[in-house]
Every structure is written in structure tokens, then in C-alpha cells.
Write a protein that holds these residues in place. Sequence first.
Motif, PDB file in Angstrom:
ATOM      1  N   GLU A  67      -3.917   0.868 -10.139  1.00 24.97           N
ATOM      2  CA  GLU A  67      -4.259   0.120  -8.825  1.00 24.97           C
ATOM      3  C   GLU A  67      -5.219   1.064  -8.074  1.00 24.97           C
ATOM      4  O   GLU A  67      -4.979   2.259  -8.003  1.00 24.97           O
ATOM      5  N   ARG A  68      -6.164   0.503  -7.120  1.00 26.50           N
ATOM      6  CA  ARG A  68      -6.778   1.371  -6.226  1.00 26.50           C
ATOM      7  C   ARG A  68      -6.132   2.189  -5.639  1.00 26.50           C
ATOM      8  O   ARG A  68      -6.566   3.323  -5.458  1.00 26.50           O
ATOM      9  N   GLY A  69      -5.126   1.750  -4.985  1.00 26.75           N
ATOM     10  CA  GLY A  69      -4.389   2.789  -3.906  1.00 26.75           C
ATOM     11  C   GLY A  69      -3.670   4.040  -4.845  1.00 26.75           C
ATOM     12  O   GLY A  69      -3.460   4.940  -4.199  1.00 26.75           O
ATOM     13  N   GLU A  70      -3.140   3.535  -5.990  1.00 25.69           N
ATOM     14  CA  GLU A  70      -2.494   4.417  -7.145  1.00 25.69           C
ATOM     15  C   GLU A  70      -3.512   5.681  -7.196  1.00 25.69           C
ATOM     16  O   GLU A  70      -3.489   6.977  -7.094  1.00 25.69           O
ATOM     17  N   ARG A  71      -4.810   5.189  -7.454  1.00 25.54           N
ATOM     18  CA  ARG A  71      -6.064   6.288  -7.685  1.00 25.54           C
ATOM     19  C   ARG A  71      -6.476   7.000  -6.520  1.00 25.54           C
ATOM     20  O   ARG A  71      -6.593   8.300  -6.701  1.00 25.54           O
ATOM     21  N   GLY A 122      -5.855  10.203   1.728  1.00 21.84           N
ATOM     22  CA  GLY A 122      -4.503   9.623   1.925  1.00 21.84           C
ATOM     23  C   GLY A 122      -4.499   8.370   2.930  1.00 21.84           C
ATOM     24  O   GLY A 122      -3.838   7.408   2.359  1.00 21.84           O
ATOM     25  N   ALA A 123      -5.714   8.324   3.807  1.00 20.20           N
ATOM     26  CA  ALA A 123      -5.772   6.956   4.626  1.00 20.20           C
ATOM     27  C   ALA A 123      -6.157   5.905   3.702  1.00 20.20           C
ATOM     28  O   ALA A 123      -5.597   4.781   3.814  1.00 20.20           O
ATOM     29  N   CYS A 124      -6.930   6.109   2.617  1.00 18.10           N
ATOM     30  CA  CYS A 124      -7.663   5.015   1.788  1.00 18.10           C
ATOM     31  C   CYS A 124      -6.198   4.341   0.946  1.00 18.10           C
ATOM     32  O   CYS A 124      -6.094   3.311   0.650  1.00 18.10           O
ATOM     33  N   VAL A 139      -3.759   2.347   3.270  1.00 16.35           N
ATOM     34  CA  VAL A 139      -4.123   1.204   3.374  1.00 16.35           C
ATOM     35  C   VAL A 139      -4.083   0.066   2.240  1.00 16.35           C
ATOM     36  O   VAL A 139      -4.017  -1.191   2.609  1.00 16.35           O
ATOM     37  N   GLN A 140      -4.031   0.698   1.189  1.00 19.02           N
ATOM     38  CA  GLN A 140      -3.712  -0.070  -0.192  1.00 19.02           C
ATOM     39  C   GLN A 140      -2.419   0.010  -0.934  1.00 19.02           C
ATOM     40  O   GLN A 140      -2.396  -1.001  -1.780  1.00 19.02           O
ATOM     41  N   LEU A 141      -1.558   0.760  -0.374  1.00 22.40           N
ATOM     42  CA  LEU A 141      -0.088   0.728  -1.029  1.00 22.40           C
ATOM     43  C   LEU A 141       0.871   0.172  -0.176  1.00 22.40           C
ATOM     44  O   LEU A 141       0.883   0.519   1.181  1.00 22.40           O
ATOM     45  N   THR A 190     -12.407   0.855   1.700  1.00 22.08           N
ATOM     46  CA  THR A 190     -11.839   0.018   0.981  1.00 22.08           C
ATOM     47  C   THR A 190     -12.479  -1.278   0.981  1.00 22.08           C
ATOM     48  O   THR A 190     -12.603  -2.339   0.206  1.00 22.08           O
ATOM     49  N   ALA A 191     -13.324  -1.485   2.290  1.00 17.49           N
ATOM     50  CA  ALA A 191     -13.993  -2.804   2.332  1.00 17.49           C
ATOM     51  C   ALA A 191     -15.265  -2.834   1.913  1.00 17.49           C
ATOM     52  O   ALA A 191     -15.666  -3.827   0.903  1.00 17.49           O
TER      53      ALA A 191
END
Length: 179
Positions: A42-46, A67-69, A72-74, A171-172
Motif C-alpha cells: 500500500e502507498r501508506g506502507e511504502r 511520516g506525515a504522508c 494520512v494513508q494508514l 497524496t492528492a
Amino acid sequence: MAHIELDDTVPGLPSLLRFRPETAGPLTALAEALLRGPSPLERGERELIAAYVSELNGCRFCASSHGACAAVQLPGGMSLVEAVHADLAAAPVSGRLRTLLGIAAAVQRGGREVGDPHIAAARGAGATDVEIHDTVLIAAAFCMYNRYVDGLATGVPSDPAAYARMAERITAHGYGAAR
């Protein structure tokens, strides 16, 4: 203060990308491919892998921005990121992700630090060869990005909320929007 003349209003890697546009394209494309391109991770995992390696390297800008990215994704948001940074063994992540982060930590220490026990543990936790590959490549790339950012003493935002704004934009719209 940066070691070279950079735009002080632009922190971290984006200041370097503006300084040397010839290298900005390939560096941005690499980040986009590693963190947002096709992957079973997942993007958040990466992003969490990138943030974790950056934390281990002591790179404030990259650890905070990625970390901020990740946050917002996890599920678990910033609390999860902080838990991983504080104590991976106790962090509330899956066994698969924990073993992949362990591989990333080994890469951070040196590529040859990754051994058969790391790979066996990851496979035992359900990680695929592609996930192992992508983890090693993200960790290796972030060692380079961290050294680039810190080696030229780029600035860091004085306002911690700046990282959340960067994360929303990235992320957007992707890493090209971060420049």
C-alpha cells in the motif's frame, strides 16, 4: 543554514530540486515510482518504510514529511508512525509489515546487513518477492535522499503543520507537486 545557496523559503528536498532542475526530474520520478507507482505494498506502507529509514538516519525533513504522508494513508495515523519510530517491536503493525521494516532497517545499516533470516521471516509472515524487492529499493533510495538533504544542510519547516500540508498535496497530486 544550507551549505549552498538555496531558497530559504523552501525546505528540504524541494529546495534542492529547484536548485538543480536537471536532477529534479529523475529524483522526483524515482520517488513517484517507489512510493506511488504499482506495488503490492500500500502507498501508506511504502511511505512508512521511507519515514522509518529516514528516522533511523536522523533525517528530520524526510522522517517528518514521509511520516506525515504515511499518517494520512494508514489507519492509526500519526500515532502509528510515532509508535514505529519509537519501538518497531511493540508497534501495532502486521507481522508482514514488521518484517519488511526490519529488512529496511538492515538496508539502512548496510546492504549486506540483509540476511537469510530477514528474508525467511518476511516470507514466513506472508511477504512476496516483489514486496521484499520494493522494501529494499525504498530503503536504499531513502538512504540516498536522506544523505542528499542532510549533506547539503537543507532547511526544515519551523511549523510542524507544514508537513501535514505537504502530505495532503503529495497524496492528492504526487511528488511532482512537491517541487
